[in-house]
Design an enzyme around this catalytic site. Structure first.
Site, PDB file in Angstrom:
ATOM      1  CE  LYS A 116      52.821  58.212  16.576  1.00 26.07           C
ATOM      2  NZ  LYS A 116      51.691  57.467  16.038  1.00 26.07           N
ATOM      3  CD  GLU A 200      58.182  63.563  18.471  1.00 22.98           C
ATOM      4  OE1 GLU A 200      59.135  62.750  18.423  1.00 22.98           O
ATOM      5  OE2 GLU A 200      57.106  63.312  19.034  1.00 22.98           O
ATOM      6  CG  HIS A 235      62.132  55.328  12.853  1.00 25.37           C
ATOM      7  ND1 HIS A 235      62.814  56.081  13.782  1.00 25.37           N
ATOM      8  CD2 HIS A 235      62.315  55.956  11.661  1.00 25.37           C
ATOM      9  CE1 HIS A 235      63.364  57.124  13.186  1.00 25.37           C
ATOM     10  NE2 HIS A 235      63.084  57.069  11.893  1.00 25.37           N
ATOM     11  NE  ARG A 297      49.459  48.759  18.147  1.00 23.96           N
ATOM     12  CZ  ARG A 297      50.753  48.564  18.362  1.00 23.96           C
ATOM     13  NH1 ARG A 297      51.142  47.618  19.196  1.00 23.96           N
ATOM     14  NH2 ARG A 297      51.671  49.304  17.774  1.00 23.96           N
TER      15      ARG A 297
END
Length: 638
Positions: A116, A200, A235, A297
């Site tokens: 990421k 983040e 999440h 994917r």
């Protein structure tokens, strides 16, 4: 076109891929572990190959065994589904090196988007807006804590190789950072073999918006519009829908164009999803929507996109993998109606969503309807294993409007009958029925803020109780076939030399209740769904919550391990990864006692009330079986 296909996966996604392959006349090969020897995907495939023991690390995650199975059966291509090896670039390359077709993006594209931190740097260069945060190489705990302070709390710790809600922790304050980082790294290491993280800024009113993209080997890239996946727990997505409510055409064009730029930046081929986080405090605006990550994917939630576009994305994957151009150009794609998907899990909301395992004695997913789609990997009689993700099915409903889709899906959830495995159907039903969801006042914190209310079963009303009691009593008197007509002579409530009784005592989940004796006519019949069990009791569904009614208490039925007596039992087989107490410790209701790793996730077992640790039978690193007494809490006097 590919003529033979091995599916390197299990469960509902394997069944989903087999369905499209069969439609295209493609020979299918399933793989299975010991636990899945009789699984539905094995039964539906044209042939199947055993690849090892039940743990995924010894079967579904062993690329060499997958490739060997393809070679053994003469399969021409391998489809990875989602999860497991689907985003493993080394496995994708090994498939290609073995002379097989990889149904997915090029390995270099997976690598480019797989970490990421590197992906966000690449997106910055491609002009795709990204979230503020830290994504450097320095992984020292103290340094990361300093970066978190600089970003400003709350922050999100995220595994760079993560996905599916694993390896992510929200941290509210500096004093919680170290523990959250350690937990995140443990989970990421176990799930992905990589414990590197990024940080983040936590967006306070976040919505999860993602765009379905598709590319081919001829340089074409299109989008199939957006999805909203804002309803999440820990999440993990719970409900997904398409299109995103409240998104105007101008914003849609900007966000989807950014997604296409992101895909082109990595020369993307096949199905992919660009995930964005939106600050929804002032509605959906393009200048407040930022790139989060790309999933290289097919997504779990791809059916909602299929429903609103009329396209089969697995079929698209197989055409592209065969070297063909995309089946449609951008101008040929459009949105029709609204679709909502719910993930039905074998888990118990009443015990903190701990997974539920066992045999599915009853498995009925609601009312048949041409607008209602079910993608499932199990049937009645199948066993829910503790070794894998506990998702049983994806339930999807399409309507002309969002309100129609919500109502249709809620109606089907209210009729679901699954036993004795516990599911989250009632929880999902409550989410759909909430005013906040119906008004599309969404953000990813909605479930967390309202979890207690959303997990409470509704009060049992007299009408429902009377209906099911009628059926129970008539059936036990051998007066009424399960779905037959009313008897000619109705003796309910009859008492010799006394006025007829207007109620009868029955037991609902072990609780004694006075059930009114209803007087339904032949024409009206019953409105509550009920299933008779072998012991003569009846199961019935109330807003997705399954209850059991009998004329006497039913042994073994009740709280489902709520630890009301202070006995904390292991809800499933697993490994103890943390013990937070010692014998003699004083605990407060909600305190974390033991952390168990099972089904690829960490599960915290907490104190059910204030008290003292009277007995401790757990140690870090130990393996425990289902039902093992881990901790005994003695309640405080008074």
């Amino acid at each position: 076109m590919i003529t033979s296909l091995l599916i390197a996966n299990r469960g509902e996604i394997a069944c989903r891929i087999i369905r499209t392959a069969r439609k295209l006349g493609i020979h299918t090969v399933a793989v299975y572990s010991d636990a899945d020897a009789k699984a539905l995907h094995v039964r539906e495939a044209d042939e199947a190959v055993h690849i090892g023991p039940s743990p995924a690390a010894e079967s579904y995650l062993v690329g060499e065994k997958i490739i060997a199975a393809a070679k053994e059966t003469g399969a021409e291509a391998i489809h990875p589904g989602y999860g497991f090896l689907s985003e493993n670039a080394d496995f994708a390359q090994a498939v290609i090196d073995a002379g097989l077709i990889w149904v997915g993006p090029k390995p270099e594209s997976i690598r480019a988007m797989g970490l990421k931190d590197a992906a966000k740097t690449l997106m910055d260069e491609a002009g795709v807006p990204t979230t503020p945060g830290y994504l450097g190489e320095n992984q020292d705990v103290d340094f990361l804590a300093e970066q978190a302070e600089a970003i400003g709390y709350p922050v999100l710790i995220k595994a760079v190789a993560g996905g599916g809600g694993k390896g992510m922790r929200k941290v509210e304050a500096a004093e919680d950072f170290s523990d959250a980082l350690q937990s995140c790294r443990r989970e990421a290491k176990a799930a992905f073999g990589n414990d590197i993280v990024l940080l983040e800024k936590w967006i306070e009113s976040p919505r999860h918006i993602e765009v379905q993209v598709f590319g081919d080997s001829h340089g074409n890239v299109v989008h199939l519009f957006e999805r909203d996946c804002s309803l999440q727990r820990r999440h993990q997505k719970v409900i997904e829908e398409a299109p995103a409510p409240g998104m105007d055409e101008a914003t849609r064009e900007e966000v989807c164009a950014a997604a296409v730029r992101a895909a082109k930046a990595v020369d993307y081929e096949g199905a992919g999803t660009i995930e964005f986080i939106a600050d929804a405090s002032d509605g959906l605006r393009a200048d407040r929507i930022w790139f989060m990550e790309m999933n290289t994917r097919l997504q779990v939630e791809h059916p909602v996109t299929e429903m609103i576009t009329g396209q089969d994305l697995v079929e698209w994957q197989l055409h592209v993998a065969s070297g063909e151009e995309l089946p449609c150009k951008q101008e040929e794609l459009s949105i029709s109606g609204h679709a909502i998907e719910a993930r039905l899990y074998a888990e118990n909301p009443a015990t903190g969503f701990l997974p539920s395992t066992g045999r599915l004695e009853t498995f009925d997913l609601g009312y048949a309807n041409e607008m209602y789609r079910v993608d499932s990997g199990v049937m009645a009689g199948d066993i829910v294993s503790p070794h894998y993700d506990p998702m049983l099915a994806k339930l999807i409903y399409q309507g002309d409007t969002r309100a129609e889709a919500i109502e249709g899906l809620a109606h089907n959830l209210a009729g679901i009958m699954i036993w004795p495995v516990t599911t989250n159907a009632g929880f999902i039903h409550a989410c759909l029925k909430s005013d906040t969801f119906r008004d599309a006042d969404l953000d990813t914190g909605f479930i967390g803020r309202n979890e207690e209310a959303l997990t409470q079963p509704p009060e049992l009303d007299d009408k429902t109780l009377g209906e099911v009691a009628d059926r129970l009593l008539l059936r036990q008197a051998h007066e009424l076939p399960i779905d037959g007509d009313w008897p000619f002579c109705d003796m309910r409530g009859f008492r010799l030399n006394r006025e007829p009784a207007d109620s009868v005592t029955v037991y609902v989940d072990k609780e004694a209740r006075k059930a009114p004796l209803s007087a339904f006519s032949v024409e009206r019949g019953y409105t509550t769904r009920a299933h008779e069990q072998a012991d003569g009791s009846f199961l019935f569904s109330q807003a997705g919550h399954i209850r059991r009614l009998a004329t006497a208490p039913v042994a073994g039925f009740g709280t489902g391990g709520l630890a009301s007596d202070g006995a904390i039992l292991s809800p499933m087989p697993g490994k103890i990864i943390a013990v937070g107490v010692a014998e003699g410790d004083t605990v407060t209701k909600g305190d974390k006692l033991v952390t168990l790793e099972a089904m690829k996730m960490e599960h915290s077992l907490t104190a059910p009330f204030d008290g003292t640790v009277a007995e401790l039978n757990a140690e870090t690193g130990g393996q425990v079986s289902e039902g093992t007494l881990l901790v005994q809490i003695a309640a405080n006097d008074g």
